[in-house]
Motif scaffolding. Structure first.
Motif: not given
Length: 110
Positions: A100-110
């Motif tokens: 597994h090669k996960p990519n985790v980022s912050i949501s851009t929705s408010s």
């Protein structure tokens, strides 16, 4: 070599591995109060085929892209992919590596 409009068993196995990982992952995120706002996986597989036509999977790589609510959740969200991998019944039942090669980022929705 079958009908491209229909799923084949190899695609279904790949989808099963991806779904199993996702369900365990979302469970562990929920338990740890990590708010996942989006989850998409573009899983890939390497298959080997002999001249006779006989074949097998060499490995599968899950590439989950996850968006979490805020930056404080990122580190643990990444770590939980390993735990999900350890618990997935299907990944524990196959005779090839499931990476597994996960990519985790912050949501851009408010």
């Amino acid at each position: 070599m079958g009908d491209p409009n229909k799923y084949n068993p190899e695609e279904l196995l790949l989808a099963s591995l991806s779904s199993c990982h996702m369900l365990w992952y979302l469970h562990f995120c929920s338990v740890n109060k990590i708010i996942v706002e989006e989850y998409v996986d573009h899983a890939t597989a390497i298959m080997l085929e002999e001249e006779s036509g006989k074949g097998r999977f060499k490995e599968v790589t899950l590439n989950p892209s996850v968006r979490v609510k805020d930056a404080t959740m990122i580190a643990q969200a990444i770590e939980l992919h390993q735990k999900a991998s350890e618990y997935c019944f299907i990944a524990n039942s196959v005779n090839f590596p499931v990476l597994h090669k996960p990519n985790v980022s912050i949501s851009t929705s408010s």
